[in-house]
Structures are given as structure tokens and as C-alpha cells.
Design a protein around this motif. Sequence first.
Motif, mmCIF file in Angstrom:
data_model
loop_
_atom_site.group_PDB
_atom_site.id
_atom_site.type_symbol
_atom_site.label_atom_id
_atom_site.label_comp_id
_atom_site.label_asym_id
_atom_site.label_seq_id
_atom_site.Cartn_x
_atom_site.Cartn_y
_atom_site.Cartn_z
ATOM 1 N N HIS A 99 7.661 -9.894 -0.001
ATOM 2 C CA HIS A 99 6.542 -9.429 0.817
ATOM 3 C C HIS A 99 6.965 -9.472 2.275
ATOM 4 O O HIS A 99 7.695 -10.381 2.691
ATOM 5 C CB HIS A 99 5.317 -10.328 0.601
ATOM 6 C CG HIS A 99 4.025 -9.744 1.051
ATOM 7 N ND1 HIS A 99 3.640 -9.688 2.375
ATOM 8 C CD2 HIS A 99 3.009 -9.192 0.343
ATOM 9 C CE1 HIS A 99 2.446 -9.133 2.453
ATOM 10 N NE2 HIS A 99 2.040 -8.829 1.238
ATOM 11 N N ARG A 100 6.523 -8.485 3.073
ATOM 12 C CA ARG A 100 6.939 -8.426 4.469
ATOM 13 C C ARG A 100 6.044 -9.235 5.399
ATOM 14 O O ARG A 100 6.282 -9.283 6.599
ATOM 15 C CB ARG A 100 6.986 -6.967 4.941
ATOM 16 C CG ARG A 100 8.067 -6.134 4.248
ATOM 17 C CD ARG A 100 8.216 -4.798 4.946
ATOM 18 N NE ARG A 100 9.258 -3.987 4.373
ATOM 19 C CZ ARG A 100 9.055 -2.934 3.591
ATOM 20 N NH1 ARG A 100 7.802 -2.607 3.256
ATOM 21 N NH2 ARG A 100 10.049 -2.229 3.122
ATOM 22 N N GLY A 101 5.007 -9.841 4.865
ATOM 23 C CA GLY A 101 4.267 -10.803 5.652
ATOM 24 C C GLY A 101 3.050 -10.299 6.392
ATOM 25 O O GLY A 101 2.341 -11.074 7.011
ATOM 26 N N SER A 102 2.737 -9.017 6.343
ATOM 27 C CA SER A 102 1.550 -8.504 7.023
ATOM 28 C C SER A 102 0.628 -7.856 5.999
ATOM 29 O O SER A 102 0.937 -7.810 4.808
ATOM 30 C CB SER A 102 1.939 -7.462 8.080
ATOM 31 O OG SER A 102 2.399 -6.267 7.457
ATOM 32 N N SER A 103 -0.512 -7.333 6.477
ATOM 33 C CA SER A 103 -1.438 -6.652 5.576
ATOM 34 C C SER A 103 -0.803 -5.423 4.944
ATOM 35 O O SER A 103 -1.224 -4.964 3.883
ATOM 36 C CB SER A 103 -2.703 -6.235 6.335
ATOM 37 O OG SER A 103 -3.339 -7.356 6.906
ATOM 38 N N PHE A 104 0.230 -4.878 5.597
ATOM 39 C CA PHE A 104 0.957 -3.714 5.078
ATOM 40 C C PHE A 104 2.255 -4.149 4.393
ATOM 41 O O PHE A 104 3.106 -3.315 4.101
ATOM 42 C CB PHE A 104 1.267 -2.745 6.216
ATOM 43 C CG PHE A 104 0.073 -2.004 6.738
ATOM 44 C CD1 PHE A 104 -0.203 -0.709 6.342
ATOM 45 C CD2 PHE A 104 -0.803 -2.613 7.626
ATOM 46 C CE1 PHE A 104 -1.319 -0.026 6.811
ATOM 47 C CE2 PHE A 104 -1.921 -1.948 8.115
ATOM 48 C CZ PHE A 104 -2.182 -0.649 7.709
ATOM 49 N N GLY A 105 2.403 -5.446 4.142
ATOM 50 C CA GLY A 105 3.697 -5.964 3.737
ATOM 51 C C GLY A 105 3.996 -5.962 2.257
ATOM 52 O O GLY A 105 5.061 -6.425 1.842
ATOM 53 N N ARG A 106 3.100 -5.446 1.425
ATOM 54 C CA ARG A 106 3.379 -5.440 -0.009
ATOM 55 C C ARG A 106 4.572 -4.548 -0.320
ATOM 56 O O ARG A 106 4.738 -3.481 0.257
ATOM 57 C CB ARG A 106 2.160 -4.939 -0.790
ATOM 58 C CG ARG A 106 0.985 -5.894 -0.780
ATOM 59 C CD ARG A 106 -0.089 -5.439 -1.746
ATOM 60 N NE ARG A 106 -1.194 -6.378 -1.787
ATOM 61 C CZ ARG A 106 -2.208 -6.292 -2.645
ATOM 62 N NH1 ARG A 106 -2.240 -5.299 -3.516
ATOM 63 N NH2 ARG A 106 -3.171 -7.179 -2.624
ATOM 64 N N THR A 107 5.394 -5.011 -1.247
ATOM 65 C CA THR A 107 6.517 -4.212 -1.718
ATOM 66 C C THR A 107 6.235 -3.792 -3.156
ATOM 67 O O THR A 107 5.228 -4.187 -3.751
ATOM 68 C CB THR A 107 7.829 -5.011 -1.655
ATOM 69 O OG1 THR A 107 7.783 -6.066 -2.629
ATOM 70 C CG2 THR A 107 8.028 -5.617 -0.262
ATOM 71 N N ARG A 108 7.124 -3.022 -3.718
ATOM 72 C CA ARG A 108 6.941 -2.568 -5.095
ATOM 73 C C ARG A 108 7.316 -3.660 -6.102
ATOM 74 O O ARG A 108 7.053 -3.521 -7.287
ATOM 75 C CB ARG A 108 7.786 -1.318 -5.348
ATOM 76 C CG ARG A 108 7.477 -0.167 -4.412
ATOM 77 C CD ARG A 108 6.157 0.482 -4.733
ATOM 78 N NE ARG A 108 6.275 1.453 -5.800
ATOM 79 C CZ ARG A 108 5.272 2.158 -6.281
ATOM 80 N NH1 ARG A 108 4.056 1.981 -5.797
ATOM 81 N NH2 ARG A 108 5.455 3.028 -7.248
#
Length: 361
Positions: A173-182
Motif C-alpha cells: 500500500h502506498r500509504g494514502s487514500s489513493f494508495g491501494r495497489t492491486r
Amino acid sequence: MRQNTADYRQLFLNDTPMMDMRAPVEYARGAFPHSENLPLLDDQQRQQVGTEYKRNGQQAAIELGWRLATPEVRAQRLVTWRDFVQRHPDGYLYCFRGGLRSRTAQQMLRDEGIDYPLVEGGYKAMRAFLLEQLDRQCAELPLVVIAGHTGSGKTELIHAATRAIDLEGIAHHRGSSFGRTRRPQPAQIDFENRVSVDLLKLAQSAGQVFVEDESRLIGRCFLPPVLQQALKRAPRVLVEEPVEARAQRIVRDYVTDALEDFAGEESGPAPALGDALRRNLSRIQKRLGGLRYRQLDEQLQAANAELASGGSAEAYIPLVCTLLREYYDGTYDYLMQQREGGVLFRGSHAEVLQWLGEQAG
């Protein structure tokens, strides 16, 4: 014949393959790197044996376990265990406490002419060892936090550092609200175990260990309190990048480079990515306020349409600049106020990268 072991340190330092004999439900709650779940009992059988143990004691539970282990079940288990042994002749097996299940599996293998050692104390002892090591390394390792506003390229700098731990990489995970990965995020225990193992490996040699500044949550992975406190008091390296440059980096990472992750979607990569971005924006709707959220969502839809029609991601940049100024920068500034460590160095992304190289030399 190799002997049973209680040398947990070497197991983890050497990435030793381990055969986990626990039931799938136990394994899903938490396991170790380089382990495979090849259970003696499935979830239903484990529940039956556990119920029998509570009602009638250990001997009755053992007898039920052997009744459940029909010739067909035993043959099936031995096929998977033999395969693991052939692939990992240097490995070990374990159950929850290093007791009945692991010793039963060890005996079943021995009856087939295979001597395979077990981990004494099992999962419970290894987990306790890793928790103790996490406490110790957070207290003793010379951690240095790479800090900076969202989009400063902190993760790139972590990857460039000679000695570093990538918490976001471990969390998927990239750590922000947009941080989800596949990639699905690990279970909390898996996350903690991997962090502890990585820190243990870094502790085998001297030198600073760089870690990205994080809040208490990376997606749904919770930073252990001892690690939160270590980050709070550690000295910092500040990355200072202008908003435009940060927005361009974010669009590259979250849009341009992310398109390939959606290549197999039926609707097409760009529409699928656009839908995901809108879902992510909706997660901070309350914090943005209703009117501002609707304005930004309309702007996002326009950028999504431009990407789908012409392949250009430029329209996302002003949207990202707005989100940085009105939301992310303020949130990060508040986080920075909680930090206690002094500043070792500050500069642009390029300057910090050069500084890291000098530290490695």
C-alpha cells in the motif's frame, strides 16, 4: 539426520523454508515469511478435535485425530509433504506449539523413510521471538526517517538507500487514500512479522537504517506502537519539492504507470483506473466537504475522460495540485508537528538522493 531446532534467529536470518502444519484458518491469521501452509488437519477436522479435547481430554482428541486421518487423507498429506521436502531439503516443519501436530507429521514422514526436523516451540515461540526482536531493534537500531510532503518521492529515496526498510512495500500500500495497489494487503501479524525479520537482518551490520515517515496506518496495516514511537523520536531527512513537481510525480505513479495494472479489465485500462480513482476520492469526501468534493469529482471525471479518449494524463495535474494544497499538505504538516527528532539534512529530491549516496560511501 538434521536435528530439531529452537534457533529462531538463524531460521529467519537464513530465510529458512518452513512447513506450517496448522489449519488454514490459523495460517490466515498470521504466518512467517517463507512458510507454506500444508496442514495436518483441515479447518473442520481441527474444530472437531478441539471440541473433543474440551469434552473428553487429550487422549480422546488424539484418538479422534487418528480416526479422521483415514488412509486416503494420510496419502494425500504425504504427497504434499514429500513435495515440500524435495523442494526444501534444508527446511523445517512446525505447528502451533511444536507439539502433537508437528510430531505426528514428523512421525508420518519418518514412517515413509523421511527424517525431517521440527521447530521446537512452534509458531507461538517464533512469534514471541519476533515481537521481542521488534522491540529491541526499534530501541537499538539508528533509524533515520525520510520525511516530506506527499509526492516528494520518499519511496524512491528509500529504494535508493543502501540500508532501508520499505514499510509501504511490505504493506502492499502506498500509504494514502489513493494508495491501494492491486496486491492484497497482508494480515496484520504477517506485516509485523516481516517488519521484524527485515529489521533483524539490518541489525546484523552497523549503519543508519532509513525508513519512510508514516502515520499509524498504511492502508489497513497498523504500525506497532513501538515502531510508531521509534519514528517519532528518530532524526529526519526532509525532502522539499514544489507542488507542481510533486503533482507530476503522483500522476506518473498513480495514473501513467498504474494503467498497466488494469490491462486485463473488461472495460479497458483507462475506464477501470478512472473508476478506481473516483472510489479513492470518495473516501475523503467528508474531510473535503460536500461542495468541494463534488467540484473535484467533476474535475476528476473530466480528466478520466481525457485519458480514455486521448491517452493524456495532463488534466490530472491541476486536480492533484488542489488536493495537495487543500488536503494532504495540511494533514502531513500536522503529523510533522508530532515528531521529536532533529533534522539531519534538508533539500530537494535530487539533493537528498546525492546526500544518501554520500552516506553510503
